[in-house]
Design a protein around this motif. Structure first.
Motif, PDB file in Angstrom:
ATOM      1  N   ARG A  51      86.837 -48.088  67.045  1.00  0.00           N
ATOM      2  CA  ARG A  51      87.734 -49.220  67.276  1.00  0.00           C
ATOM      3  C   ARG A  51      88.710 -48.838  68.385  1.00  0.00           C
ATOM      4  N   THR A  52      89.301 -49.827  69.034  1.00  0.00           N
ATOM      5  CA  THR A  52      90.151 -49.522  70.181  1.00  0.00           C
ATOM      6  C   THR A  52      91.517 -48.993  69.767  1.00  0.00           C
ATOM      7  N   TRP A  53      91.907 -47.912  70.448  1.00  0.00           N
ATOM      8  CA  TRP A  53      93.241 -47.355  70.376  1.00  0.00           C
ATOM      9  C   TRP A  53      93.801 -47.330  71.791  1.00  0.00           C
ATOM     10  N   GLU A  61     103.733 -44.102  72.633  1.00  0.00           N
ATOM     11  CA  GLU A  61     102.999 -43.716  71.433  1.00  0.00           C
ATOM     12  C   GLU A  61     101.649 -44.410  71.400  1.00  0.00           C
ATOM     13  N   LEU A  62     100.742 -43.872  70.594  1.00  0.00           N
ATOM     14  CA  LEU A  62      99.436 -44.493  70.417  1.00  0.00           C
ATOM     15  C   LEU A  62      99.566 -45.707  69.504  1.00  0.00           C
ATOM     16  N   TRP A  63      98.691 -46.688  69.705  1.00  0.00           N
ATOM     17  CA  TRP A  63      98.662 -47.817  68.781  1.00  0.00           C
ATOM     18  C   TRP A  63      97.231 -48.340  68.629  1.00  0.00           C
ATOM     19  N   PRO A  64      96.813 -48.537  67.376  1.00  0.00           N
ATOM     20  CA  PRO A  64      95.473 -49.077  67.110  1.00  0.00           C
ATOM     21  C   PRO A  64      95.513 -50.598  67.147  1.00  0.00           C
ATOM     22  N   LYS A  65      94.623 -51.193  67.931  1.00  0.00           N
ATOM     23  CA  LYS A  65      94.594 -52.649  68.045  1.00  0.00           C
ATOM     24  C   LYS A  65      94.274 -53.280  66.692  1.00  0.00           C
ATOM     25  N   ASP A  67      96.197 -53.364  63.836  1.00  0.00           N
ATOM     26  CA  ASP A  67      96.749 -52.806  62.604  1.00  0.00           C
ATOM     27  C   ASP A  67      97.723 -53.775  61.931  1.00  0.00           C
ATOM     28  N   THR A  68      98.484 -54.508  62.729  1.00  0.00           N
ATOM     29  CA  THR A  68      99.444 -55.467  62.175  1.00  0.00           C
ATOM     30  C   THR A  68      98.823 -56.835  61.971  1.00  0.00           C
ATOM     31  N   SER A  69      98.102 -57.310  62.975  1.00  0.00           N
ATOM     32  CA  SER A  69      97.543 -58.667  62.946  1.00  0.00           C
ATOM     33  C   SER A  69      96.231 -58.771  62.190  1.00  0.00           C
ATOM     34  N   GLY A  70      95.514 -57.649  62.079  1.00  0.00           N
ATOM     35  CA  GLY A  70      94.175 -57.683  61.492  1.00  0.00           C
ATOM     36  C   GLY A  70      93.095 -57.976  62.516  1.00  0.00           C
ATOM     37  N   HIS A  71      93.492 -58.206  63.756  1.00  0.00           N
ATOM     38  CA  HIS A  71      92.538 -58.536  64.818  1.00  0.00           C
ATOM     39  C   HIS A  71      92.000 -57.261  65.468  1.00  0.00           C
ATOM     40  N   VAL A  72      91.262 -56.528  64.673  1.00  0.00           N
ATOM     41  CA  VAL A  72      90.690 -55.252  65.112  1.00  0.00           C
ATOM     42  C   VAL A  72      89.591 -55.492  66.139  1.00  0.00           C
ATOM     43  N   GLN A  73      89.440 -54.539  67.050  1.00  0.00           N
ATOM     44  CA  GLN A  73      88.352 -54.594  68.033  1.00  0.00           C
ATOM     45  C   GLN A  73      87.373 -53.464  67.737  1.00  0.00           C
ATOM     46  N   TRP A  74      86.142 -53.825  67.364  1.00  0.00           N
ATOM     47  CA  TRP A  74      85.098 -52.833  67.128  1.00  0.00           C
ATOM     48  C   TRP A  74      84.306 -52.632  68.415  1.00  0.00           C
ATOM     49  N   VAL A  75      84.291 -51.433  68.886  1.00  0.00           N
ATOM     50  CA  VAL A  75      83.680 -51.126  70.178  1.00  0.00           C
ATOM     51  C   VAL A  75      82.154 -51.179  70.075  1.00  0.00           C
ATOM     52  N   GLN A  76      81.529 -51.892  71.012  1.00  0.00           N
ATOM     53  CA  GLN A  76      80.080 -51.986  71.078  1.00  0.00           C
ATOM     54  C   GLN A  76      79.508 -51.134  72.200  1.00  0.00           C
ATOM     55  N   TRP A  77      80.269 -50.985  73.285  1.00  0.00           N
ATOM     56  CA  TRP A  77      79.846 -50.121  74.379  1.00  0.00           C
ATOM     57  C   TRP A  77      81.049 -49.771  75.253  1.00  0.00           C
ATOM     58  N   LEU A  78      80.929 -48.649  75.955  1.00  0.00           N
ATOM     59  CA  LEU A  78      81.962 -48.218  76.897  1.00  0.00           C
ATOM     60  C   LEU A  78      81.313 -47.875  78.229  1.00  0.00           C
ATOM     61  N   ARG A  79      82.012 -48.194  79.317  1.00  0.00           N
ATOM     62  CA  ARG A  79      81.558 -47.822  80.645  1.00  0.00           C
ATOM     63  C   ARG A  79      82.756 -47.358  81.464  1.00  0.00           C
ATOM     64  N   TYR A  80      82.496 -46.480  82.414  1.00  0.00           N
ATOM     65  CA  TYR A  80      83.544 -46.115  83.370  1.00  0.00           C
ATOM     66  C   TYR A  80      83.052 -46.450  84.761  1.00  0.00           C
ATOM     67  N   ASP A  81      84.007 -46.680  85.676  1.00  0.00           N
ATOM     68  CA  ASP A  81      83.619 -47.132  87.005  1.00  0.00           C
ATOM     69  C   ASP A  81      83.137 -45.964  87.857  1.00  0.00           C
ATOM     70  N   CYS A  82      82.732 -46.288  89.104  1.00  0.00           N
ATOM     71  CA  CYS A  82      82.114 -45.280  89.970  1.00  0.00           C
ATOM     72  C   CYS A  82      83.072 -44.160  90.341  1.00  0.00           C
ATOM     73  N   ASP A  83      84.388 -44.427  90.291  1.00  0.00           N
ATOM     74  CA  ASP A  83      85.374 -43.382  90.584  1.00  0.00           C
ATOM     75  C   ASP A  83      85.847 -42.662  89.332  1.00  0.00           C
ATOM     76  N   ILE A  97      90.710 -63.377  68.222  1.00  0.00           N
ATOM     77  CA  ILE A  97      92.038 -63.424  68.852  1.00  0.00           C
ATOM     78  C   ILE A  97      92.385 -62.030  69.342  1.00  0.00           C
ATOM     79  N   ALA A  98      92.606 -61.916  70.648  1.00  0.00           N
ATOM     80  CA  ALA A  98      92.976 -60.624  71.225  1.00  0.00           C
ATOM     81  C   ALA A  98      94.427 -60.585  71.683  1.00  0.00           C
ATOM     82  N   CYS A  99      94.957 -61.743  72.085  1.00  0.00           N
ATOM     83  CA  CYS A  99      96.307 -61.809  72.648  1.00  0.00           C
ATOM     84  C   CYS A  99      97.360 -61.821  71.546  1.00  0.00           C
ATOM     85  N   HIS A 100      98.501 -61.172  71.798  1.00  0.00           N
ATOM     86  CA  HIS A 100      99.570 -61.140  70.796  1.00  0.00           C
ATOM     87  C   HIS A 100     100.217 -62.511  70.607  1.00  0.00           C
TER      88      HIS A 100
END
Length: 213
Positions: A51-53, A61-65, A67-83, A97-100
């Protein structure tokens, strides 16, 4: 269910503050949901938990997406750019819902006539489906879509049959331009049928994702 990821953090180029920008995207229809920062620890937690942190620069500080709202994001894939200095992360957004501020996305359209302003931009099919739903809920005189929907199942299904036959004929003639055009027509009329039956385009994507897995 959390996914399992393997990534050497040494591959990522964090900036002088130890941060890397992360764009969060819906894994099904490609809608960009939000932007946030990650540091080495939050990225490590993201990889470990599935899940996204993120890292808050204001609170330092770190924060898990979710935790308060319940709108957790479960990661399906990750990519990084060419740089190697930016991340693109596809997620399953709980609650849609992703926006606060309680909206699906933190990004909004700017002065785009005839666009469904209440929704963030996604792929072309998702946008087309939303326009069809608008014609369903707010019929417009002279609109072909409104005309189809007003005719009910018989009119809609008849057109799907006709467009299916035209796709077949175009494929038999091996005409790439015609095939693309006829498939576009068939997809459009299928979306009209979905809207008429109150079945979302997202439900179709979810079913395709389920089958792929």
């Amino acid at each position: 269910m959390p996914q399992e990821f393997r990534l050497s953090l040494d591959v990522i180029k964090f900036d002088e503050q130890g941060l890397v920008p992360a764009i969060i995207q819906d894994h099904l229809d490609g809608v960009v949901l939000m932007f946030a920062w990650m540091n080495r620890d939050s990225l490590q937690k993201t990889l470990e938990t599935g899940r996204t942190w993120f890292y808050s620069r204001s609170r330092q500080e770190l924060w898990p997406k979710g935790d308060t709202s319940g709108h957790v994001q479960w990661v399906q894939w990750l990519r990084y750019d060419c740089d190697h200095d930016a991340l693109l992360i596809g997620v399953q957004q709980v609650g849609d819902i992703a926006c606060h501020k309680g909206e699906r996305s933190c990004f909004h359209l700017i002065d785009q006539p005839n666009a469904p302003a209440h929704l963030p931009p996604g792929d072309m099919v998702a946008q087309l489906y939303e326009v069809i739903c608008q014609r369903r809920d707010q019929p417009q005189e002279g609109s072909y879509t409104s005309h189809l929907l007003a005719g009910g199942d018989n009119r809609i299904l008849k057109k799907i049959g006709e467009e299916t036959a035209e796709v077949i004929m175009a494929c038999k003639d091996r005409e790439p331009v015609a095939i693309a055009g006829e498939c576009a027509d068939l997809l459009y009329h299928t979306l009209v049928a979905l809207a008429a039956q109150d079945v979302t385009w997202r439900a179709v994507l979810q079913e395709l994702h389920r089958r792929r897995r």
